[in-house]
Write a protein that holds these residues in place. Structure first.
Motif, PDB file in Angstrom:
ATOM      1  N   GLU A 178       0.843  -1.203   0.000  1.00 35.98           N
ATOM      2  CA  GLU A 178       0.000   0.000   0.000  1.00 35.98           C
ATOM      3  C   GLU A 178       0.865   1.235   0.000  1.00 35.98           C
ATOM      4  N   VAL A 179       0.712   2.069  -1.021  1.00 35.27           N
ATOM      5  CA  VAL A 179       1.437   3.341  -1.079  1.00 35.27           C
ATOM      6  C   VAL A 179       0.608   4.354  -0.295  1.00 35.27           C
ATOM      7  N   ILE A 180       1.211   4.972   0.730  1.00 32.23           N
ATOM      8  CA  ILE A 180       0.449   5.862   1.621  1.00 32.23           C
ATOM      9  C   ILE A 180       1.018   7.284   1.630  1.00 32.23           C
ATOM     10  N   ASP A 181       0.177   8.225   2.057  1.00 37.72           N
ATOM     11  CA  ASP A 181       0.608   9.608   2.256  1.00 37.72           C
ATOM     12  C   ASP A 181       1.672   9.612   3.363  1.00 37.72           C
ATOM     13  N   PRO A 182       2.883  10.111   3.074  1.00 40.24           N
ATOM     14  CA  PRO A 182       3.941  10.036   4.085  1.00 40.24           C
ATOM     15  C   PRO A 182       3.740  10.989   5.263  1.00 40.24           C
ATOM     16  N   VAL A 183       2.838  11.974   5.100  1.00 37.58           N
ATOM     17  CA  VAL A 183       2.694  13.009   6.141  1.00 37.58           C
ATOM     18  C   VAL A 183       1.539  12.720   7.108  1.00 37.58           C
ATOM     19  N   ALA A 184       0.463  12.077   6.613  1.00 37.06           N
ATOM     20  CA  ALA A 184      -0.807  12.058   7.349  1.00 37.06           C
ATOM     21  C   ALA A 184      -0.718  11.487   8.771  1.00 37.06           C
ATOM     22  N   ASP A 185      -0.154  10.299   8.935  1.00 36.84           N
ATOM     23  CA  ASP A 185      -0.110   9.678  10.277  1.00 36.84           C
ATOM     24  C   ASP A 185       0.680  10.545  11.243  1.00 36.84           C
ATOM     25  N   TYR A 186       1.796  11.055  10.748  1.00 39.19           N
ATOM     26  CA  TYR A 186       2.704  11.853  11.581  1.00 39.19           C
ATOM     27  C   TYR A 186       2.025  13.164  12.008  1.00 39.19           C
ATOM     28  N   ALA A 187       1.369  13.812  11.054  1.00 38.86           N
ATOM     29  CA  ALA A 187       0.698  15.089  11.373  1.00 38.86           C
ATOM     30  C   ALA A 187      -0.362  14.868  12.445  1.00 38.86           C
ATOM     31  N   GLU A 188      -1.046  13.735  12.366  1.00 37.17           N
ATOM     32  CA  GLU A 188      -2.083  13.427  13.341  1.00 37.17           C
ATOM     33  C   GLU A 188      -1.487  13.295  14.756  1.00 37.17           C
ATOM     34  N   VAL A 189      -0.299  12.709  14.842  1.00 32.28           N
ATOM     35  CA  VAL A 189       0.365  12.590  16.153  1.00 32.28           C
ATOM     36  C   VAL A 189       0.678  13.986  16.702  1.00 32.28           C
ATOM     37  N   LEU A 190       1.201  14.854  15.856  1.00 29.81           N
ATOM     38  CA  LEU A 190       1.569  16.196  16.331  1.00 29.81           C
ATOM     39  C   LEU A 190       0.336  17.003  16.744  1.00 29.81           C
ATOM     40  N   ARG A 191      -0.762  16.833  16.004  1.00 30.35           N
ATOM     41  CA  ARG A 191      -2.000  17.553  16.357  1.00 30.35           C
ATOM     42  C   ARG A 191      -2.461  17.214  17.766  1.00 30.35           C
ATOM     43  N   GLY A 192      -2.167  15.985  18.181  1.00 31.67           N
ATOM     44  CA  GLY A 192      -2.593  15.557  19.508  1.00 31.67           C
ATOM     45  C   GLY A 192      -1.709  16.095  20.630  1.00 31.67           C
ATOM     46  N   LEU A 193      -0.588  16.726  20.282  1.00 28.74           N
ATOM     47  CA  LEU A 193       0.357  17.166  21.317  1.00 28.74           C
ATOM     48  C   LEU A 193       0.380  18.667  21.542  1.00 28.74           C
ATOM     49  N   PHE A 194       0.160  19.427  20.471  1.00 28.94           N
ATOM     50  CA  PHE A 194       0.429  20.864  20.542  1.00 28.94           C
ATOM     51  C   PHE A 194      -0.841  21.682  20.363  1.00 28.94           C
ATOM     52  N   ASP A 195      -0.749  22.929  20.815  1.00 29.49           N
ATOM     53  CA  ASP A 195      -1.866  23.856  20.707  1.00 29.49           C
ATOM     54  C   ASP A 195      -1.787  24.548  19.337  1.00 29.49           C
ATOM     55  N   PHE A 196      -2.389  23.908  18.342  1.00 31.14           N
ATOM     56  CA  PHE A 196      -2.306  24.437  16.977  1.00 31.14           C
ATOM     57  C   PHE A 196      -2.959  25.818  16.882  1.00 31.14           C
ATOM     58  N   ASP A 197      -4.041  26.035  17.660  1.00 29.30           N
ATOM     59  CA  ASP A 197      -4.707  27.349  17.593  1.00 29.30           C
ATOM     60  C   ASP A 197      -3.770  28.451  18.085  1.00 29.30           C
ATOM     61  N   ALA A 198      -3.061  28.178  19.181  1.00 28.15           N
ATOM     62  CA  ALA A 198      -2.142  29.201  19.717  1.00 28.15           C
ATOM     63  C   ALA A 198      -1.045  29.509  18.705  1.00 28.15           C
ATOM     64  N   MET A 199      -0.578  28.477  18.016  1.00 24.50           N
ATOM     65  CA  MET A 199       0.479  28.706  17.026  1.00 24.50           C
ATOM     66  C   MET A 199      -0.072  29.438  15.796  1.00 24.50           C
ATOM     67  N   ARG A 200      -1.333  29.156  15.452  1.00 27.27           N
ATOM     68  CA  ARG A 200      -1.961  29.883  14.331  1.00 27.27           C
ATOM     69  C   ARG A 200      -2.038  31.366  14.666  1.00 27.27           C
ATOM     70  N   ARG A 201      -2.428  31.650  15.926  1.00 23.26           N
ATOM     71  CA  ARG A 201      -2.514  33.061  16.335  1.00 23.26           C
ATOM     72  C   ARG A 201      -1.131  33.710  16.305  1.00 23.26           C
ATOM     73  N   LEU A 202      -0.120  32.945  16.702  1.00 24.65           N
ATOM     74  CA  LEU A 202       1.249  33.478  16.699  1.00 24.65           C
ATOM     75  C   LEU A 202       1.644  33.909  15.275  1.00 24.65           C
ATOM     76  N   PHE A 203       1.414  33.016  14.326  1.00 32.79           N
ATOM     77  CA  PHE A 203       1.777  33.368  12.941  1.00 32.79           C
ATOM     78  C   PHE A 203       0.897  34.504  12.427  1.00 32.79           C
ATOM     79  N   ALA A 204      -0.385  34.478  12.810  1.00 36.56           N
ATOM     80  CA  ALA A 204      -1.294  35.537  12.337  1.00 36.56           C
ATOM     81  C   ALA A 204      -0.864  36.909  12.874  1.00 36.56           C
ATOM     82  N   SER A 205      -0.174  36.897  14.022  1.00 38.44           N
ATOM     83  CA  SER A 205       0.254  38.175  14.611  1.00 38.44           C
ATOM     84  C   SER A 205       1.518  38.716  13.944  1.00 38.44           C
ATOM     85  N   GLY A 206       2.052  37.970  12.983  1.00 41.93           N
ATOM     86  CA  GLY A 206       3.211  38.465  12.249  1.00 41.93           C
ATOM     87  C   GLY A 206       4.524  37.818  12.651  1.00 41.93           C
ATOM     88  N   PHE A 207       4.475  36.818  13.534  1.00 47.92           N
ATOM     89  CA  PHE A 207       5.697  36.111  13.949  1.00 47.92           C
ATOM     90  C   PHE A 207       6.356  35.494  12.712  1.00 47.92           C
TER      91      PHE A 207
END
Ligand code: G16
Length: 544
Positions: A178-207
């Motif tokens: 089975e040829v799989i998306d190399p990013v999907a499983d890994y991204a899902e693990v990271l989503r479970g660890l970090f505050d993606f909303d806080a980081m989105r706000r950080l970038f939106a603020s011009g960081f």
């Protein structure tokens, strides 16, 4: 009906189990039967594969695609029920670990020579990870090595190449590939660890972040997560396209090989944060404006603030660092009241501690940091951890590090590498040091009294296995340390690594340059090890 083809193997001394799988020049791997004989040795010592799943991918370097096809045909002959292969033959090392864990595979093969240069004249490598997603333990690598000396026949199915460039399921004999998306499983693990909303706000603020993927496999992961999900501006990730020769770069994220990043991080217009990942995206470098974070300090800062990040909100069970990594994290662990383990160099030594729940965070001086989320060090994870901390504390890189120094003191740290030494001379240098060990305690060198000296040995607290000869360590009365060991990852001659650490808790000296503060330690190392005599070099080839 697919036929199994048998051809004679070549016997070779695969590689004494070093720090990370088999690494050789591409030309060595291109010899007929070479890769096949190593893979056959591995398959011969692994148990029956009936009903089992294998994960396969690599860092995309030169020879990756050819090797993937060979291994697929051999995996089918071994009898695996399923093989998951990353699209384009791509899987970063931490992503391979995530896929193995999430999909219940019995193991995985990762093709990479890590941070070593690639291309036709560069290096290639192969390593096997076990069902927990981590590097094979020494007992398995020893068994594979022994098998390479007596392997007889290579078995592979006769079948055309599997198309790797789109997600699909192909049958190779009884094996489903089975040829799989190399990013999907890994991204899902990271989503479970970090505050993606806080980081989105950080970038939106011009960081502003400059993320240098060094033309290696980290690019697609960093683009998908930083630019795709977190809203970092397009162009945040540079050198984002993985190239077979890494665009001629040496994809080792340290201040020497990532000099371009360091240059961009100095001067008035510099971004707020810089980061880089290596060939297989498991190493990381974190940089502030005019400020480089040592990997040892990075681990200490992450441990100190772990509770501020969702995945570690309940606190950490403990920490571990490799022996040559500075003792900065030890002081943080003591203050947190959690255990701190000192292991030999090599990520595999963290696996048992993580599996047993004894530690949550771990790291090495060689730009590796990670946690219990996978069983490999993880470059992009470290970048997100720092971003998450910046987003929730409002502090930037340098104040976060200086805050840690204020609390716990500073471990001034540097590593000197002497590359391409004749192996006999490198071994003679280490033997000379080992011979003096018993006489060192109590001796004065360069005005510093030696408190203890040994050749580091480790007893795994989980399975009791013993690893000896892991490097000479000389500890001075004030806690400063010298460590000398030979690299286990080079492919040309031997590399001597000299690690220098001086403990400083006078805040008025924190501004001083590390090289100024370590002068006496360098002279002490020369006096004890006679580096000039054995290497014929007046200065190290790389200083980080
Ligand atoms: C490998 C291991 C690391 C280890 C490093 C040491 O790194 O995975 O855990 O710290 O080797 O290298 P040396 O023996 O040369 O000092 P990588 O990133 O090359 O897989």
């Amino acid at each position: 009906m697919i036929r199994i083809h048998t051809q004679p193997a070549i016997r070779f001394e695969g590689q004494r189990p070093g720090t990370s799988g088999l690494r050789k020049k591409v030309g060595v791997f291109q010899q007929p039967g070479y890769l096949e004989s190593f893979v056959q040795s591995l398959f011969d010592v692994l148990p029956d594969a009936t009903g089992k799943t294998l994960v396969l991918g690599g860092d995309g370097r030169f020879h990756n695609r050819e090797a993937i096809q060979v291994i697929l045909r051999m995996a089918a002959a071994k009898g695996y029920a399923r093989v998951f292969v990353g699209r384009g033959g791509i899987l970063s090392t931490p992503a391979a670990s995530a896929v193995i864990r999430r999909r219940g595979a019995s193991g995985g093969i990762v093709l990479s020579a890590s941070h070593n240069p690639g291309g036709p004249d560069g290096d290639f490598g192969i390593k096997y990870n076990i069902a927990n997603g981590g590097p094979a333990p020494e007992s398995l690598t020893e068994a594979v090595h022994a098998r390479t000396l007596e392997v007889e026949a290579i078995q592979c199915v006769e079948a055309p190449d599997v198309p790797l460039d789109s997600d699909a399921v192909v049958r190779l004999g009884a094996t489903s590939v089975e040829v799989i998306d190399p990013v999907a499983d890994y991204a899902e693990v990271l989503r479970g660890l970090f505050d993606f909303d806080a980081m989105r706000r950080l970038f939106a603020s011009g960081f502003r972040l400059r993320m240098d993927a060094m033309c290696a496999v980290g690019g697609p992961y960093a683009k998908a997560i930083l630019e795709g999900e977190l809203g970092a501006p397009v162009g945040t990730v540079v050198n984002a396209q993985p190239l077979e020769d890494f665009g001629g770069m040496h994809p080792d994220p340290n201040p020497v090989h990532a000099a371009d990043l360091i240059r961009h991080m100095s001067g008035p217009g510099a971004p707020d944060m810089g980061a880089a990942t290596d060939g297989d995206a498991d190493r990381n470098l974190i940089v502030g404006r005019n400020f480089v974070v040592t990997p040892s300090d990075s681990l200490a800062v992450l441990a100190m603030h772990a509770r501020k990040v969702p995945g570690y909100r309940d606190g950490i069970a403990g920490v571990a660092r490799s022996m040559p990594t500075s003792t900065a994290v030890d002081r943080v662990a003591a203050a947190l009241g959690v255990a701190c383990f000192e292991t030999p160099t090599g990520w595999k030594f963290f696996g048992n501690l993580l599996d047993a729940g004894l530690i949550t965070l771990c790291g090495e001086e060689s730009y590796g940091t990670g946690s219990s989320h996978v069983r490999e060090k993880d470059g992009l994870w470290a970048v997100l951890f720092w971003l998450n901390l910046i987003a929730v504390t409002g502090e930037s890189i340098e104040p976060l590090v200086r805050g840690m120094w204020r609390e716990y003191g500073r471990c001034v740290y540097s590593r000197h590498d002497y590359e391409g030494i004749a192996t006999a001379d490198a071994q003679a240098l280490m033997a000379g040091l080992r011979d003096q060990l018993d006489a060192l305690p109590g001796r004065e060198v360069q005005g510093m009294r030696i408190a203890a000296a040994d050749d580091f040995a480790y007893i795994d607290p989980v399975d009791g296995s013993v690893s000896r000869g892991q490097g000479v360590r000389v500890v001075f009365a004030d806690g400063s340390r010298l460590v000398l060991r030979l690299s286990g990852t080079g492919t040309e001659g031997s590399t001597l690594r000299l690690y220098l650490e001086r403990f400083e808790n006078d805040a008025s000296r924190y501004g001083m340059d590390a090289s100024e503060q370590l002068g006496a330690m360098v002279r002490a190392a020369e006096e004890l090890a006679q580096i000039r005599r054995w290497t014929g070099m007046d200065a190290p080839t790389v200083v980080t």
